[in-house]
Design a protein around this motif. Structure first.
Motif, short mmCIF file in Angstrom:
data_model
loop_
_atom_site.label_atom_id
_atom_site.label_comp_id
_atom_site.label_asym_id
_atom_site.label_seq_id
_atom_site.Cartn_x
_atom_site.Cartn_y
_atom_site.Cartn_z
N THR A 1 11.27 3.60 2.33
CA THR A 1 10.37 3.87 3.24
C THR A 1 9.45 4.91 2.67
N ALA A 2 8.16 4.54 3.30
CA ALA A 2 6.97 5.14 2.79
C ALA A 2 7.06 5.43 1.32
N THR A 3 6.76 4.18 0.79
CA THR A 3 6.65 4.00 -0.94
C THR A 3 5.51 5.15 -1.35
N GLN A 4 5.83 5.30 -2.56
CA GLN A 4 4.75 6.25 -3.24
C GLN A 4 4.41 5.53 -4.76
N GLN B 1 0.74 -1.16 -0.01
CA GLN B 1 -0.05 0.03 -0.18
C GLN B 1 0.92 1.18 0.03
N GLU B 2 0.49 2.42 -0.71
CA GLU B 2 1.42 3.36 -0.76
C GLU B 2 1.38 3.88 0.74
N GLY B 3 2.65 4.41 1.12
CA GLY B 3 3.09 4.63 2.55
C GLY B 3 3.73 3.73 2.98
N GLU B 4 3.57 2.45 2.80
CA GLU B 4 4.13 1.39 3.54
C GLU B 4 5.67 1.12 2.86
N ASP B 5 6.65 0.65 3.78
CA ASP B 5 7.79 0.39 3.51
C ASP B 5 8.03 -0.91 2.62
N ARG C 1 14.64 8.61 0.20
CA ARG C 1 13.64 7.54 1.09
C ARG C 1 14.38 6.20 0.70
#
Lengths: 110, 114
Positions: free
Chosen positions: A77-80, A14-18, A60
């Protein structure tokens, strides 16, 4: 046989996950390189690690080279959604042999 | 030039025919590499040129594959008597001076053998 192994083969987040992908070699590597390939595109060089235990960061993205120079990891970190693509490691063994991992295909769900 | 260029971008050929793929590396880059990437798979090293030294052909899958490079410029990869398993994207990369340094990839040639 495959000189450089990479896992996982696929990762959906999910977007925001690492996200983390791992690269392993049975042989000591001279250096390790990381590439990103967007869907339909060609590989683009990200970084090269040379020293044992080296850690490098690009915004990131965090890249690590193991103490024994046989493994490496790429952590986002915090995928986009712009991180979508396949991430390849490439390990150099000796002077003239570069072996690419099979890649980890990252899908980011908005 | 601005980057590595390859031609053609797409090639469809009949089984048994010969094909020639071209790569123009970045000006000044002495090392040039050819890779093959089958659909959904990783990069497979084929051959590597460094300056005027004899090429490292250790990755060529069969004697149907050959490559040449003119000085430190254009390279051609030739596949003779193409087979369906040759279908793949063929990528060329170049790097500055040192072997196996940061590589800049071209857009690739997508080869389809029917």
């Amino acid at each position: 046989g495959q000189q450089v192994m990479q896992i996982p083969q696929y990762q959906h987040v999910q977007e925001g996950e690492d996200f983390t992908t791992y690269c392993n070699s049975s042989t000591t590597l001279s250096n390790i390189q990381w590439y990103k390939q967007r869907p339909g595109g060609h590989p683009v060089f990200l970084i090269q690690l040379v020293k044992s235990g080296e850690v490098k960061k690009q915004k990131r993205l965090t890249f690590q080279f193991g103490e024994a120079k046989k493994n490496s990891s790429l952590h986002i970190t915090a995928t986009q959604t712009t991180d979508v693509g396949t991430y390849f490691c490439a390990g150099q063994i000796g002077a003239n042999n570069l072996f690419f991992g099979t890649g980890t295909r990252l899908t980011v769900i908005p | 030039g601005a980057g590595v260029s390859q031609s053609p971008s797409n090639k469809v050929t009949e089984k048994g025919k010969d094909v020639e793929l071209r790569c123009d590396p970045i000006s000044g880059h002495t090392a040039l590499y050819w890779y093959r990437q089958r659909l959904g798979q990783g990069l497979e090293f084929l051959i590597y040129f460094q300056g005027n030294s004899a090429p490292d052909k250790s990755g060529l899958p069969s004697d149907r594959f050959s490559a040449e490079r003119t000085g430190e410029s254009v390279s051609t990869l030739t596949i003779q008597r193409t087979q369906q398993e040759d279908s793949a994207v063929y990528l060329c990369a170049s790097s500055l001076v040192l072997s196996w340094n940061e590589q800049y990839f071209g857009p690739g040639t997508r080869l389809t053998v029917t």
